[in-house]
Scaffold this motif. Structure first.
Motif, PDB file in Angstrom:
ATOM      1  N   PRO A  36      -8.738   3.854   9.130  1.00 25.88           N
ATOM      2  CA  PRO A  36      -7.933   4.468   8.072  1.00 25.88           C
ATOM      3  C   PRO A  36      -6.888   3.479   7.543  1.00 25.88           C
ATOM      4  O   PRO A  36      -6.510   2.540   8.253  1.00 25.88           O
ATOM      5  CB  PRO A  36      -7.258   5.658   8.768  1.00 25.88           C
ATOM      6  CG  PRO A  36      -7.305   5.346  10.219  1.00 25.88           C
ATOM      7  CD  PRO A  36      -8.506   4.471  10.436  1.00 25.88           C
ATOM      8  N   PRO A  37      -6.427   3.676   6.328  1.00 28.02           N
ATOM      9  CA  PRO A  37      -5.442   2.750   5.760  1.00 28.02           C
ATOM     10  C   PRO A  37      -4.093   2.864   6.473  1.00 28.02           C
ATOM     11  O   PRO A  37      -3.755   3.897   7.041  1.00 28.02           O
ATOM     12  CB  PRO A  37      -5.318   3.202   4.309  1.00 28.02           C
ATOM     13  CG  PRO A  37      -5.750   4.625   4.317  1.00 28.02           C
ATOM     14  CD  PRO A  37      -6.764   4.764   5.410  1.00 28.02           C
ATOM     15  N   TYR A  38      -3.356   1.776   6.439  1.00 32.11           N
ATOM     16  CA  TYR A  38      -1.997   1.772   6.976  1.00 32.11           C
ATOM     17  C   TYR A  38      -1.059   2.437   5.973  1.00 32.11           C
ATOM     18  O   TYR A  38      -1.170   2.222   4.773  1.00 32.11           O
ATOM     19  CB  TYR A  38      -1.488   0.342   7.180  1.00 32.11           C
ATOM     20  CG  TYR A  38      -2.270  -0.463   8.188  1.00 32.11           C
ATOM     21  CD1 TYR A  38      -2.230  -0.158   9.539  1.00 32.11           C
ATOM     22  CD2 TYR A  38      -3.034  -1.557   7.776  1.00 32.11           C
ATOM     23  CE1 TYR A  38      -2.928  -0.916  10.467  1.00 32.11           C
ATOM     24  CE2 TYR A  38      -3.732  -2.314   8.700  1.00 32.11           C
ATOM     25  CZ  TYR A  38      -3.671  -1.988  10.042  1.00 32.11           C
ATOM     26  OH  TYR A  38      -4.367  -2.736  10.938  1.00 32.11           O
ATOM     27  N   ASP A  39      -0.115   3.227   6.467  1.00 33.49           N
ATOM     28  CA  ASP A  39       0.939   3.754   5.608  1.00 33.49           C
ATOM     29  C   ASP A  39       2.016   2.698   5.386  1.00 33.49           C
ATOM     30  O   ASP A  39       2.564   2.560   4.300  1.00 33.49           O
ATOM     31  CB  ASP A  39       1.595   4.988   6.234  1.00 33.49           C
ATOM     32  CG  ASP A  39       0.696   6.208   6.160  1.00 33.49           C
ATOM     33  OD1 ASP A  39      -0.086   6.329   5.203  1.00 33.49           O
ATOM     34  OD2 ASP A  39       0.786   7.047   7.069  1.00 33.49           O
ATOM     35  N   SER A  40       2.331   1.971   6.461  1.00 38.80           N
ATOM     36  CA  SER A  40       3.335   0.908   6.369  1.00 38.80           C
ATOM     37  C   SER A  40       3.055  -0.122   7.453  1.00 38.80           C
ATOM     38  O   SER A  40       2.380   0.160   8.441  1.00 38.80           O
ATOM     39  CB  SER A  40       4.747   1.480   6.524  1.00 38.80           C
ATOM     40  OG  SER A  40       4.893   2.070   7.791  1.00 38.80           O
ATOM     41  N   ILE A  98       9.350  -5.089   5.995  1.00 40.04           N
ATOM     42  CA  ILE A  98       8.496  -3.908   6.057  1.00 40.04           C
ATOM     43  C   ILE A  98       7.817  -3.746   4.701  1.00 40.04           C
ATOM     44  O   ILE A  98       8.413  -4.032   3.660  1.00 40.04           O
ATOM     45  CB  ILE A  98       9.287  -2.648   6.442  1.00 40.04           C
ATOM     46  CG1 ILE A  98       8.350  -1.457   6.633  1.00 40.04           C
ATOM     47  CG2 ILE A  98      10.383  -2.352   5.450  1.00 40.04           C
ATOM     48  CD1 ILE A  98       8.990  -0.261   7.264  1.00 40.04           C
ATOM     49  N   CYS A  99       6.575  -3.324   4.743  1.00 45.35           N
ATOM     50  CA  CYS A  99       5.815  -3.039   3.530  1.00 45.35           C
ATOM     51  C   CYS A  99       5.362  -1.589   3.614  1.00 45.35           C
ATOM     52  O   CYS A  99       4.620  -1.221   4.524  1.00 45.35           O
ATOM     53  CB  CYS A  99       4.605  -3.968   3.442  1.00 45.35           C
ATOM     54  SG  CYS A  99       3.435  -3.503   2.149  1.00 45.35           S
ATOM     55  N   VAL A 100       5.843  -0.779   2.709  1.00 43.76           N
ATOM     56  CA  VAL A 100       5.451   0.629   2.678  1.00 43.76           C
ATOM     57  C   VAL A 100       4.402   0.780   1.586  1.00 43.76           C
ATOM     58  O   VAL A 100       4.680   0.598   0.412  1.00 43.76           O
ATOM     59  CB  VAL A 100       6.659   1.550   2.404  1.00 43.76           C
ATOM     60  CG1 VAL A 100       6.215   3.005   2.352  1.00 43.76           C
ATOM     61  CG2 VAL A 100       7.736   1.350   3.459  1.00 43.76           C
ATOM     62  N   ARG A 101       3.181   1.108   1.999  1.00 45.63           N
ATOM     63  CA  ARG A 101       2.092   1.258   1.046  1.00 45.63           C
ATOM     64  C   ARG A 101       1.937   2.689   0.572  1.00 45.63           C
ATOM     65  O   ARG A 101       1.451   2.946  -0.502  1.00 45.63           O
ATOM     66  CB  ARG A 101       0.777   0.785   1.674  1.00 45.63           C
ATOM     67  CG  ARG A 101       0.806  -0.702   2.010  1.00 45.63           C
ATOM     68  CD  ARG A 101      -0.543  -1.186   2.495  1.00 45.63           C
ATOM     69  NE  ARG A 101      -1.438  -1.381   1.360  1.00 45.63           N
ATOM     70  CZ  ARG A 101      -2.610  -0.759   1.216  1.00 45.63           C
ATOM     71  NH1 ARG A 101      -3.027   0.091   2.102  1.00 45.63           N
ATOM     72  NH2 ARG A 101      -3.363  -1.006   0.162  1.00 45.63           N
ATOM     73  N   ASN A 102       2.351   3.629   1.411  1.00 48.29           N
ATOM     74  CA  ASN A 102       2.232   5.041   1.061  1.00 48.29           C
ATOM     75  C   ASN A 102       3.613   5.544   0.644  1.00 48.29           C
ATOM     76  O   ASN A 102       4.491   5.726   1.480  1.00 48.29           O
ATOM     77  CB  ASN A 102       1.710   5.836   2.268  1.00 48.29           C
ATOM     78  CG  ASN A 102       1.604   7.319   2.002  1.00 48.29           C
ATOM     79  OD1 ASN A 102       2.077   7.823   0.993  1.00 48.29           O
ATOM     80  ND2 ASN A 102       0.996   8.024   2.935  1.00 48.29           N
TER      81      ASN A 102
END
Length: 116
Positions: A58-62, A87-91
């Motif tokens: 599953p995709p990462y949220d962050s 930090i990288c927040v993708r969601n």
């Protein structure tokens, strides 16, 4: 830069890459939303997400990572001058809100300047 609680804390830097004050003001007031970054250097994390997806995960949220940069503080220290964590927040649903550090009220003691 105005004197804020966060600007008085040695070693603590809070930064939002690519955001100038006009963006901050619009996002905090609800007049705008943050948009997905299109910087070339962001492609590294996207490659990792692509590999994850192809593997059926599953995709990462962050994601969070440390960056070791600069010269060693002293031999064998294990710390360098510019170490930092990003930090990288993708969601975007993982972002519960935004806050703006307030200015220091000099009518009260500044806890960062108290002596022991």
């Amino acid at each position: 830069m105005k004197d804020t609680i966060y600007s008085r804390r040695p070693g603590l830097i809070i930064g939002f890459h690519g955001c100038d004050k006009s963006v901050v003001d619009k996002v905090l007031s609800g007049d705008d939303i943050l948009t997905t970054s299109t910087n070339d250097y962001d492609s590294v994390i996207e490659v990792a997400h692509g590999m994850n997806e192809r593997a059926g995960f599953p995709p990462y949220d962050s994601v969070r990572s440390i960056f070791w940069e600069g010269d060693e503080l002293y031999p064998g220290a294990g710390f360098k001058e510019k170490n930092h964590i990003q930090i990288c927040v993708r969601n975007p649903n993982c972002i519960k809100g935004f806050s703006l550090p307030r200015e220091i009220d000099y009518e009260f003691p500044n806890p960062q300047q108290r002596t022991k």
